[in-house]
Design an enzyme around this catalytic site. Sequence first.
Site, PDB file in Angstrom:
ATOM      1  N   THR A  23      29.426  35.821  48.126  1.00 30.96           N
ATOM      2  CA  THR A  23      29.891  37.212  48.140  1.00 30.96           C
ATOM      3  C   THR A  23      29.293  37.933  46.941  1.00 30.96           C
ATOM      4  O   THR A  23      29.140  37.362  45.872  1.00 30.96           O
ATOM      5  CB  THR A  23      31.437  37.292  48.193  1.00 30.96           C
ATOM      6  OG1 THR A  23      31.807  38.608  48.612  1.00 30.96           O
ATOM      7  CG2 THR A  23      32.084  37.012  46.853  1.00 30.96           C
ATOM      8  N   CYS A  29      37.706  43.470  42.899  1.00 39.81           N
ATOM      9  CA  CYS A  29      38.056  42.535  43.973  1.00 39.81           C
ATOM     10  C   CYS A  29      38.136  41.110  43.415  1.00 39.81           C
ATOM     11  O   CYS A  29      37.511  40.797  42.412  1.00 39.81           O
ATOM     12  CB  CYS A  29      37.003  42.557  45.076  1.00 39.81           C
ATOM     13  SG  CYS A  29      36.939  44.102  46.006  1.00 39.81           S
ATOM     14  N   HIS A  46      37.325  37.583  50.227  1.00 37.77           N
ATOM     15  CA  HIS A  46      36.943  38.638  49.269  1.00 37.77           C
ATOM     16  C   HIS A  46      38.010  39.734  49.357  1.00 37.77           C
ATOM     17  O   HIS A  46      37.968  40.596  50.225  1.00 37.77           O
ATOM     18  CB  HIS A  46      35.557  39.175  49.639  1.00 37.77           C
ATOM     19  CG  HIS A  46      35.026  40.231  48.710  1.00 37.77           C
ATOM     20  ND1 HIS A  46      33.695  40.299  48.377  1.00 37.77           N
ATOM     21  CD2 HIS A  46      35.610  41.255  48.059  1.00 37.77           C
ATOM     22  CE1 HIS A  46      33.493  41.328  47.555  1.00 37.77           C
ATOM     23  NE2 HIS A  46      34.648  41.939  47.366  1.00 37.77           N
TER      24      HIS A  46
END
Lengths: 162, 292
Positions: A23, A29, A46
């Site tokens: 990711t 996040c 995520h």
Amino acid sequence: MGQIILGVGDYGASNSPGDVVKTFALGSCVSVIFLDPKSRTVGMAHIALPDSSINKAKAAEKPGYFADTAIPALLTKMSKFGCDKRGKGMIVKLCGGANVMDTNDTFQIGKRNALAIKKILWSYGMGAIAEDLGKNFSRTVSISVAAGQITLSSPGKPNWQL
Amino acid sequence: MTKKISHEELQKIVTSVPMLSASASQLLQLTAKEDHDLIDVINLVRNDANLTARVLKVVNSAAFSLVNKVTSIDRAISYLGERIIVSIAIGDCAGKLFQKELSGYEAAGGDLWKHDLRTAIASREVVFQSGVDLNPALAFTAGLLHDIGKALISDYLQGSVIDAVEIVSAEEELNYLDAEEILVGFDHTQAGYELAKAWQLPEELAEVIRHHHNPANAKEEYRLLVYAVHLGDNIAMMGGFGTGSDSMRYKLDNNYKNYINITPNSLATVMLNVDIEFEKLESSLNNSGDET
């Protein structure tokens, strides 16, 4: 060898030794990583926001977006690979959750994400054995399924392992 | 490794950047005015055949999934709204600058445009969610343009990312603006401001470009707008859309509270809406551009 790229609010899992789960650019996040040693499965979500109550429709469409819906969704997905439904025996690692400099409480979404995730993990009796959270830089994360090795990168810094 | 940019060099860089098209420039002037009418926007677009064609292409792109094809420019503009028209006009005439690879920040081609688009959407959402008395379309346009200075100084910052990160990591008070200034003599807001002057942008947009990291320094009459973009910029970075090495390495000015009231819940809603709107806008702008 395949690359499983997860965008914001995505979650995924793999038990193919050649795969890499990745990711990009986690800001506030948080990436939740589950490693199941028994089935040699790697899972990642995520997560963008702590709480799905602000938009139930979005949570139904993209459960990986919110902490409270992402973790059950990821566990369900991993159970299809033979992992325990409630995450028994899994290794948990967390990274991301950065904050811009001098943030006040309102803007500390990174911190709130991490807290919300930990709370939900507790409810499953799970806890992170390693974390790389907070500070003020973005992180890209990749995990090799074969070795369960987690590599983080950020511009201007040498890569590091978690 | 890096070399300082002199004032003369900065002027040279600025003059080497293509001017905005007449219609883009007029659009920015017009939409900055508080009391303008949509009909003025329509008339402006109508006089530019290329822009008209692009607008029609965007409105009919898959992202908006309209049942009936829109063939009238009036309807297209009313449907899309000013902000999308401005994005199309800027993207068309200054696309090269916005799409440029920012090697000085280790950001890929297109990253600046994405960051700007996210900032634009977030600034507008901040206006909606907080209910402040500010033209949301202006907040959007200002967000779109705020970081243009990065495209000017990026080449000069090439190879400096490790040094820049070291500078900001070594001392707590330093942020990436300080690193830019130490390394090349100008930060991206100063460089952007020079371009804003050359492009003759409306003063409020120039103020945003110059002060989006330090809104307190903006002229009082534009400060609310500058704070909105300041928050929009930070929200874009928090959402994972920075421009490489500088992402999250700036200070949040907590005095925004004196201008904009935003709760944790409304901030979460802003972040979510930015993701939703960005996906739609980006695909509609991208898919409509190449075939013409």
